[in-house]
Design a protein around this motif. Structure first.
Motif, PDB file in Angstrom:
ATOM      1  N   ALA A 126       1.475   8.716  -7.249  1.00 28.17           N
ATOM      2  CA  ALA A 126      -0.006   8.815  -6.902  1.00 28.17           C
ATOM      3  C   ALA A 126      -0.838   8.503  -8.100  1.00 28.17           C
ATOM      4  O   ALA A 126      -1.897   7.671  -7.953  1.00 28.17           O
ATOM      5  N   ASN A 182       0.784  -1.304   0.021  1.00 34.33           N
ATOM      6  CA  ASN A 182      -0.032   0.027  -0.072  1.00 34.33           C
ATOM      7  C   ASN A 182       0.871   1.148   0.157  1.00 34.33           C
ATOM      8  O   ASN A 182       0.225   2.385  -0.074  1.00 34.33           O
ATOM      9  N   ASP A 183       2.129   1.279  -0.106  1.00 28.36           N
ATOM     10  CA  ASP A 183       3.111   2.310   0.167  1.00 28.36           C
ATOM     11  C   ASP A 183       3.415   2.897  -1.456  1.00 28.36           C
ATOM     12  O   ASP A 183       4.215   2.349  -2.075  1.00 28.36           O
ATOM     13  N   ASN A 218       8.898   4.655   8.432  1.00 28.77           N
ATOM     14  CA  ASN A 218       7.255   5.045   8.717  1.00 28.77           C
ATOM     15  C   ASN A 218       6.745   5.807   7.424  1.00 28.77           C
ATOM     16  O   ASN A 218       7.312   6.625   6.720  1.00 28.77           O
ATOM     17  N   ASN A 219       5.621   5.363   7.138  1.00 26.94           N
ATOM     18  CA  ASN A 219       4.867   5.899   5.731  1.00 26.94           C
ATOM     19  C   ASN A 219       3.399   6.110   6.520  1.00 26.94           C
ATOM     20  O   ASN A 219       3.009   5.925   7.641  1.00 26.94           O
ATOM     21  N   SER A 220       2.580   6.274   5.432  1.00 29.02           N
ATOM     22  CA  SER A 220       1.335   6.622   5.846  1.00 29.02           C
ATOM     23  C   SER A 220       0.391   5.523   6.429  1.00 29.02           C
ATOM     24  O   SER A 220      -0.655   5.717   7.168  1.00 29.02           O
ATOM     25  N   SER A 221       0.956   4.352   5.975  1.00 28.62           N
ATOM     26  CA  SER A 221       0.156   3.240   6.415  1.00 28.62           C
ATOM     27  C   SER A 221       0.688   2.470   7.817  1.00 28.62           C
ATOM     28  O   SER A 221       0.267   1.471   8.530  1.00 28.62           O
ATOM     29  N   GLY A 253       4.616   9.430  -3.473  1.00 24.94           N
ATOM     30  CA  GLY A 253       3.492  10.621  -3.491  1.00 24.94           C
ATOM     31  C   GLY A 253       3.703  11.077  -4.882  1.00 24.94           C
ATOM     32  O   GLY A 253       2.762  11.341  -5.677  1.00 24.94           O
ATOM     33  N   SER A 291       7.212   0.274   7.967  1.00 26.19           N
ATOM     34  CA  SER A 291       7.384  -0.659   6.583  1.00 26.19           C
ATOM     35  C   SER A 291       8.568  -1.177   6.849  1.00 26.19           C
ATOM     36  O   SER A 291       9.848  -0.384   7.331  1.00 26.19           O
TER      37      SER A 291
END
Length: 358
Positions: free
Chosen positions: A27, A20-21, A181-184, A24, A187
């Motif tokens: 996108a 899911n990463d 670290n990412n939005s979900s 940006g 990782s």
């Protein structure tokens, strides 16, 4: 696990970036179908591979430990091949969870340790297959010259050397893999921003893990097959059939993934032309499927042993009869441990068949 974003790592089966990463800047290239497929397909497959691989390779280890007084060099390699597969599959539950939830909750050390273990299991498998191939070549082509060198001490020294080489090749995975670290959430993946690391991954995956071993095996087996045409030794035919089956299966399962990794590298370098989003989606799906196909290989060797080796089936049934009351062994005719007792000190040139293939 594979990641089909711009910063995809190139080590086979060692990039565990979240499905899911998405970076940006990319996108607009939506890959929801591939991610959804990976989140359902990969965890289920990894769990199944873990169960089957643990049972199958565990039985191989138990059989060979039980027959340790009959050990020869091929048995030592098969034993370590099973250990390599066991080391490989112990990481799969972690990555099954990672695939499902798209986050790594196990910490930075486990991220590095799992990546290094994964790499070590892969490379030790291929290196032990190369050793078995070279040993088979020397035994069949130069049997009288190598007889005195095939000792238990030499086998142990060779085993230590192969494991040290595998650990050395895998050490960069421990160094460069990290939790980010990412939005979900957190990782676990290698530092794909490092160009030296990317090039090393490509070299390790395709040169050390595929091309060099493949060239060695093709050269050796070409000579072996020519020699066997004029030989009538059933044992030597059976062991060559066993090792050749192991080697062919390995390359059939791993080569598609290595090819996809190479194509992904070319895409990242701008060498592949075409619609960016379509190319990314197609490579993402190809990496997901071929990776899963490659990972399932660690279940295959025990199945090959069962088909090729009648005695392996006997010994497995005997173990099951010992462990589980009510299971009857149907292979009892004229077979006992004492009837195949051999020296564990010297591997004679005529003693070239693994204990469970006779």
């Amino acid at each position: 696990m594979s990641d089909y974003g711009e910063n995809t790592s190139l080590t086979p089966a060692y990039d565990y970036s979240s499905y899911n990463d998405l970076i940006g800047d990319f996108a607009p290239c939506e890959s929801n179908d591939v991610r959804a497929f990976g989140k359902v397909f990969l965890p289920a497959l990894y769990c199944l591979v873990f169960i089957l691989g643990f049972i199958g390779n565990g039985l191989v280890v138990c059989v060979l430990v039980r027959q340790r007084n009959q050990t020869n060099l091929t048995d030592i390699c098969l034993f370590n091949l099973a250990l390599s597969d066991l080391l490989f599959i112990t990481t799969l539950p972690f990555y099954a969870h990672f695939s499902r939830v798209s986050a790594w909750p196990f910490g930075d050390f486990m991220c590095r340790f799992a990546a290094a273990s994964h790499n070590t299991g892969f490379f030790s498998s291929i290196f032990f297959m190369v050793v078995m191939t070279l040993d088979r070549y020397m035994v069949i082509m130069h049997s009288f010259k190598v007889a005195r060198y095939r000792t238990l001490k030499a086998g142990i020294a060779l085993t230590v050397l192969v494991w040290m080489l595998s650990l050395s090749v895998s050490l960069p995975a421990f160094i460069f893999t990290k939790v980010t670290n990412n939005s979900s959430g957190p990782s676990c993946h290698p530092d794909s921003e490092n160009n030296a690391w990317r090039l090393y991954n490509l070299f390790a995956a395709n040169i050390l893990g595929l091309l060099i071993p493949l060239m060695v095996m093709i050269a050796c087996y070409s000579c072996i097959l020519v020699k066997l045409v004029n030989m009538r030794s059933a044992k030597k035919h059976r062991i060559v059939k066993l090792i050749l089956s192991i080697v062919v299966a390995f390359f059939l399962f791993w080569a598609p993934y290595n090819i996809c990794l190479f194509l992904n590298f070319l895409k990242a370098e701008g060498k592949l032309k075409g619609n960016e989003c379509t190319l990314e989606a197609n490579l993402g799906l190809a990496l997901t499927v071929t990776e899963a196909f490659a990972f399932s290989h660690c279940c295959l060797n025990p199945i090959i042993y069962a088909f090729v080796g009648q005695r392996f089936r006997k010994q497995v049934l005997q173990l099951l009869r010992t462990w589980v009351p009510g299971i009857h062994c149907t292979y009892t005719e004229g077979w006992s441990d004492n009837s195949y007792r051999k020296s564990s000190v010297m591997f004679r040139s005529s003693d070239v068949t693994p204990t469970f293939i006779k």
